[in-house]
Design a protein around this motif. Sequence first.
Motif, short mmCIF file in Angstrom:
data_model
loop_
_atom_site.label_atom_id
_atom_site.label_comp_id
_atom_site.label_asym_id
_atom_site.label_seq_id
_atom_site.Cartn_x
_atom_site.Cartn_y
_atom_site.Cartn_z
N UNK A 267 2.23 -0.51 -3.75
CA UNK A 267 1.99 -0.38 -5.34
C UNK A 267 1.35 -1.81 -5.50
N UNK A 268 0.09 -1.42 -6.37
CA UNK A 268 -0.89 -2.38 -6.72
C UNK A 268 -1.28 -2.04 -8.31
N UNK B 36 5.65 -8.51 -6.12
CA UNK B 36 6.80 -8.61 -6.92
C UNK B 36 8.15 -7.50 -6.16
N UNK B 37 9.20 -7.63 -6.66
CA UNK B 37 10.43 -7.26 -6.34
C UNK B 37 11.15 -6.45 -7.64
N UNK B 38 11.02 -5.23 -7.81
CA UNK B 38 11.42 -4.63 -9.05
C UNK B 38 12.70 -3.74 -8.65
N UNK B 39 12.36 -2.69 -7.89
CA UNK B 39 13.62 -1.64 -7.45
C UNK B 39 13.79 -1.80 -5.97
N UNK B 40 14.93 -1.44 -5.46
CA UNK B 40 15.28 -1.29 -4.12
C UNK B 40 14.51 -0.28 -3.57
N UNK B 41 13.98 -0.40 -2.51
CA UNK B 41 13.10 0.64 -1.73
C UNK B 41 12.16 0.01 -0.78
N UNK C 110 9.11 0.32 -0.50
CA UNK C 110 7.79 0.28 -0.83
C UNK C 110 7.27 -1.27 -1.03
N UNK C 111 6.08 -1.74 -0.81
CA UNK C 111 5.54 -3.09 -1.03
C UNK C 111 4.95 -3.04 -2.39
#
Length: 258
Positions: free
Chosen positions: A35-36, A60-65, A67-68
């Motif tokens: 994700x960008x 950044x780290x927003x949700x568990x998962x 994804x980078x």
Amino acid sequence: MTEKPLILVTNDDGISAPGIRTLISIMNTIGNVVVVAPDSPQSGMGHAITLDSTLYSERVYIDDGPQIEYSCSGTPADCVKLAIRELLDRKPDICVSGINHGSNSSINVIYSGTMSAAIEAGIEGIPAIGFSLLDYTWNANFEPSETYVKKITEQVLNNGLPNGIILNVNIPNILKKAIKGIKICRQAKANWVEEFDKRKSPQGKDYYWLTGKFVNLDGGEDTDEWALEQDYISVVPTQFDLTAHQFIKNLNTWNLND
């Protein structure tokens, strides 16, 4: 495709918007997700890029998962450029943008940051899709669209897209009814009839609020506006080549070199 595809996810509502969080969740079931996305809302930015100020990006780290994720201080188009040139170790197999909070059907595609991000990917030869839901609210319900978003993405991965073609997907705001299906459409002839609400600041300076109403001038039953009104998802193949090819022959008859 034997290996999981590399999927670039972006948007224009900002990296924390519910629409992109939904899109990330869907894409995690299909491939490896990077994700960008803008660190703040960038709606209506069109294809603007940052030229005269510093561009920042951070993990950044927003949700568990799995994804980078990276936030970016720039526009949606900046996000795609930065992803391809700096943040990814290879070109993504597909770029998906959205899910936008609000319509990007008909003339709205011109102003859309969501679609401009997808178009930027298309310019780079990456198959790309812009997804939008006809609900501008922050707490919009994206659940009815999830199966369709996945299906359309998988079809693009399986079939590919011609160079320069980007899919503009708009999803009706269904409350108590079901989405009827998907219609392949053309862009409706429609536009905004705009007005400016003129006011004065406490300092006596004039300022303006843009207002207006959306007018559909197209009676065709093959348009995105018609499909959405009938509770179908509209899929419009779009392109960044704005040449009016049909007018070239006529223009060559003008005495421009005399």
